[in-house]
Design an enzyme around this catalytic site. Structure first.
Site: not given
Length: 271
Positions: A27, A80, A132, A211
């Protein structure tokens, strides 16, 4: 670069052999990624979610793709890596801030095509399944197979195929079978029996996934048959104890900073 990633991609399920450093969600945490690359020798297996929420998604995904092109990493897709998430999660805005409004739309469309070509899962050393989110369920609520994941077709830019969607979105639960996911329609929580059936089908022992944000950076589920790894300390995750896993004949979860074995909570209530 994105064109080269698409050229090099070889299907939705990767077959891997050897020792890998497994990395959970990043992220946009470029600082942690740099530390990882300095201190841990690859090859690396990234579990997805390179962008959104943190400030340096562009730098992270560029570095991960560079490693993939060089043959030093495998990059799985996360939930994402899709337009729906990137619009609200910040990656589209980040591109426009860094590349300019005149370029960001065209560049994002190239990212969108590239994300759609990333593998959804990997079989590592015939024993470990990396993905994921979680084990996807068929219409009859039995676990789908890796073969079925590999045969997913159609437009995957915004994955609407249930098997693809669930591979990116499902989570383990403290239950025997399954339950609706708090994440919303189309996603499911899978229980111990689903995990056991999945492993029996493939003669595997552990599903390694990302995740789910876990402050301790890792968790085990279903008597160790599922392991969650989280590696970002960016944005809302700044207090995370970042973890990675070394996978060869066995799996060992380690603290990124100390390189010592990590203490992972067992069967935490994720929601």
């Amino acid at each position: 670069m994105l064109h080269r990633v698409r050229e090099k991609s070889q299907g939705l399920v990767a077959a891997l052999e050897g020792r890998y450093v497994v990395v959970g969600d990043l992220h946009g945490d470029y600082k942690t990624l740099q530390q990882l690359l300095r201190e841990w020798e690859g090859p690396y297996l990234f579990l997805g979610d390179y962008v959104d929420r943190g400030d340096n998604g562009l730098e992270v995904v560029t570095e991960v793709f560079r490693l993939f092109i060089e043959g030093r990493a495998v990059a799985l897709r996360g939930n994402h890596e899709s337009p729906m998430m990137n619009y609200d999660g910040g990656f589209q805005d980040e591109l426009c801030d860094k590349l300019g409004r005149g370029r960001c739309g065209a560049v994002y469309r190239e990212f969108e095509k590239t994300f759609a070509r990333l593998p959804l899962a990997a079989l590592l050393n015939g024993k470990f399944v990396a993905l994921h989110g979680g084990i996807p369920l068929r219409d009859d609520m039995t676990p789908a197979t890796l073969e079925e994941i590999g045969k997913v077709s159609g437009d995957l830019a915004e994955p609407t195929d249930p098997i693809a969607f669930q591979t990116l979105w499902n989570d383990p639960c403290i239950c025997e079978d399954y339950a609706p996911s708090p994440r919303g329609p189309g996603a499911w929580l899978f229980g111990r029996r689903i995990t056991q059936l999945f492993h029996n089908k493939h003669s595997t022992v552990t599903v390694i996934r990302g995740h789910t944000y876990i402050p301790e950076g890792c968790a085990t589920h279903h008597d160790g048959a599922v392991v969650t790894i989280f590696t970002s300390s960016a944005g809302p995750y700044r207090k995370t104890k970042t973890r990675i896993a070394i996978v060869d004949d066995q799996i060992e979860v380690l603290d990124l900073a100390t390189k010592q074995p990590a203490k992972c909570p067992q069967d935490p209530d994720l929601f």
